[in-house]
Design a protein around this motif. Structure first.
Motif, PDB file in Angstrom:
ATOM      1  N   LYS A  45       0.834  -1.203   0.000  1.00 58.89           N
ATOM      2  CA  LYS A  45       0.000   0.000   0.000  1.00 58.89           C
ATOM      3  C   LYS A  45       0.870   1.256   0.000  1.00 58.89           C
ATOM      4  O   LYS A  45       0.571   2.242  -0.689  1.00 58.89           O
ATOM      5  CB  LYS A  45      -0.910  -0.019   1.226  1.00 58.89           C
TER       6      LYS A  45
ATOM      7  N   SER B 261      -8.599   1.066   1.648  1.00 62.63           N
ATOM      8  CA  SER B 261      -7.570   1.189   2.672  1.00 62.63           C
ATOM      9  C   SER B 261      -6.870  -0.146   2.879  1.00 62.63           C
ATOM     10  O   SER B 261      -7.431  -1.217   2.613  1.00 62.63           O
ATOM     11  CB  SER B 261      -8.187   1.653   4.003  1.00 62.63           C
TER      12      SER B 261
ATOM     13  N   SER C  77      -1.203  -2.674   9.295  1.00 57.00           N
ATOM     14  CA  SER C  77      -1.749  -1.454   8.696  1.00 57.00           C
ATOM     15  C   SER C  77      -2.107  -0.420   9.755  1.00 57.00           C
ATOM     16  O   SER C  77      -1.826   0.774   9.610  1.00 57.00           O
ATOM     17  CB  SER C  77      -2.988  -1.785   7.857  1.00 57.00           C
TER      18      SER C  77
ATOM     19  N   GLU D 174      -4.119   3.957  10.208  1.00 58.23           N
ATOM     20  CA  GLU D 174      -5.455   4.055   9.647  1.00 58.23           C
ATOM     21  C   GLU D 174      -6.522   3.974  10.737  1.00 58.23           C
ATOM     22  O   GLU D 174      -6.377   3.257  11.717  1.00 58.23           O
ATOM     23  CB  GLU D 174      -5.678   2.943   8.619  1.00 58.23           C
TER      24      GLU D 174
END
Length: 345
Positions: A24, A94, A256, A262
């Motif tokens: 990502k 995401s 993540s 996030e």
């Protein structure tokens, strides 16, 4: 069941799961197609070098003539189409949501194994799959956490999961062969094809640091992970290896949240709970059966499944490899559909 195969599957899951949030980070540095190609190229080159060092020369693959079609099919679906779909999905989803959606790979892997290849199942596995699917629906319906744009990203990731599910079932057909060769070939071919197509579409290489970082992520997250996955296929079968491998999304989601900071919504945690329950049902499943005759070749020692004579000199304590026949054997024990238990029930 030999616990080493479970460890192989869980380590494969950890490496692949952690690679998603790192991918990502790299999405904005290059086109999705080039990123997918470089991830696999890093995998292929690194594993090929490892195989050369291990064998001190280039050695034959060990694949039978009829097995090449399975490997080439696995490369096309898992090495070309799957990564491209994931990288495109990451541009619209995401990393945490994408990580959890990757649980669909286990569901689709098992579905293909049951329907197409007639691998056995039971109610516990089916219930676990339904829980994982429900979690994926919650994520997609809610749009995931703030920042997810639309259905296109989740659908692209689901398409990637389908490609890898086909790949997993095709790879199972060659899982008795050298795992390093299988993973290195897949990485080198898929990487070369994807990078070539990316250049044809006008992509250009990123700077040296990004290029090196991408290939290192590919070596660990796609290459070493695949070697461990192939080893797990030998001992657990496709559906069960996929079930253990479905812990990868939780690892990816955790990385993540820590790495990218996030935010999450209540839907994210509901989905995580559903998927976690589904994975737990998979990890605690087992069954019994009666064996049937079969012939194949792979590295082995003489245990309860390998009692045969040789026409060559052999130290009875050392692992060895040759084509051999398993005669009919009537006994029952807890097991999974590994390379010695591929039968209906």
């Amino acid at each position: 069941m030999n616990n080493i195969y479970v460890i192989h599957a869980l380590l494969a899951a950890a490496l692949f799961g952690a690679s998603t949030p790192f991918a990502k980070l790299l999405v904005g540095e290059m086109s999705p197609w080039l990123l997918a190609g470089l991830l696999y190229l890093g995998s292929g080159l690194g594993l090929a070098a490892s195989r050369l060092i291990r064998d001190r020369s280039w050695t034959p693959s060990g694949l039978a003539e009829g097995e090449w079609r399975w490997l080439l099919g696995a490369i096309f679906f898992g090495g070309v189409l799957g990564p491209l779909a994931l990288m495109f999905g990451l541009t619209r989803t995401s990393a945490a949501t994408a990580s959890l959606l990757l649980n669909l790979e286990a569901v689709l892997t098992a579905a293909i194994a049951w329907v197409v290849f007639r691998e056995n199942t039971d109610r516990r596995i089916v219930l676990g799959m339904l829980a994982i699917v429900a979690g994926g629906v919650v994520l997609s319906w809610s749009g995931g956490e703030e920042g997810a744009n639309d259905w296109i990203g989740p659908l692209a990731i689901a398409a990637g999961c389908l490609c890898w599910a086909i790949d997993n079932n095709l790879t199972r057909r060659v899982s008795a062969s050298d795992a390093l060769f299988i993973a290195a070939t897949k990485g080198a071919v898929a990487g070369t094809v994807n990078v070539g197509l990316a250049f044809a579409l006008g992509a250009s290489l990123p700077d040296g640091a990004v290029l090196l970082g991408t290939m290192v992520v590919g070596l660990f997250g796609y290459g070493i992970s695949l070697v461990l996955f192939v080893l797990a296929l030998r001992g657990l079968g496709t559906a069960r290896t996929g079930a253990y491998f479905s812990t990868a999304p939780f690892i990816g989601a955790a990385v993540s949240l820590v790495l990218l900071g996030e935010s999450t919504s209540s839907a994210f945690w509901i989905a995580a709970a559903l998927m976690g329950w589904g994975v737990w049902l998979h990890l605690t499943e087992h069954h019994e059966h009666t064996h049937e005759p079969m012939e194949h070749g792979h590295r082995h020692t003489h245990d309860e499944h390998h009692q045969h004579e040789h026409d060559f000199a052999w130290n009875s304590d050392e692992p060895h490899e040759h084509w051999h026949r398993h005669e009919g054997l009537v006994h029952k024990h807890p097991h999974f559909p590994d390379i010695h238990h591929r039968h209906s029930h």
